[in-house]
Design a protein around this motif. Sequence first.
Motif, short mmCIF file in Angstrom:
data_model
loop_
_atom_site.label_atom_id
_atom_site.label_comp_id
_atom_site.label_asym_id
_atom_site.label_seq_id
_atom_site.Cartn_x
_atom_site.Cartn_y
_atom_site.Cartn_z
N VAL A 240 0.85 -1.20 0.00
CA VAL A 240 0.00 0.00 0.00
C VAL A 240 0.88 1.24 0.00
N TRP B 219 2.08 3.03 -3.27
CA TRP B 219 1.23 3.88 -4.11
C TRP B 219 0.33 4.82 -3.33
N TRP B 220 0.23 4.68 -2.04
CA TRP B 220 -0.73 5.46 -1.24
C TRP B 220 0.04 6.25 -0.20
N TYR C 171 -7.53 0.60 -2.19
CA TYR C 171 -6.42 -0.33 -2.08
C TYR C 171 -6.91 -1.56 -1.32
N ASN D 232 2.07 2.59 -11.98
CA ASN D 232 1.33 1.51 -11.32
C ASN D 232 0.62 0.67 -12.37
#
Length: 166
Positions: free
Chosen positions: A29, A32-33, A90, A129
Amino acid sequence: MTTANRYSFRNATLDDLALLKGWQSTPHVREWWDADEPYDADDLADPRVARWIVSFSGQPFAYMQDYTVHGWDDHHFAHLPTGSRGIDQYIGDPERLGLGHGSAFITLRMQAIFDAGAPVIATDPHPKNARAIAVYAKLGFAPSGPPQETQWGVVLPMVAKNVRGA
């Protein structure tokens, strides 16, 4: 019970903050977050954003949010038609990755958003991504411009149109 009926969405609450923080600290996670800014009570109360805990067979495993793209003056999707929504999500539980859960629950939420009258759903994965971009393409999203820098980072803008409502 069909597979679709095994997914459920409930509003995220203050009681979920520890769960969300835990998910956001996992490497898959964090890649990308932005996990450095955990949610708080003000975030959960923001009327522009609907925040969901996604469960499969009663077990929470993912987070999803949908939001009005017109809630911020300078949002990169503000040019979309009135009623358009943006989505982000996610899978928090790493054991649920690569099993088709993302495509399944995103499809269900998209149906609900379109059924509520949204003409367009937008999303904005990071251009690198590849997994997310492939899932979105499979679900009917197409790039709506080149990658761009936003206040939330570099994104690839993608949109899916409500063909049933047309």
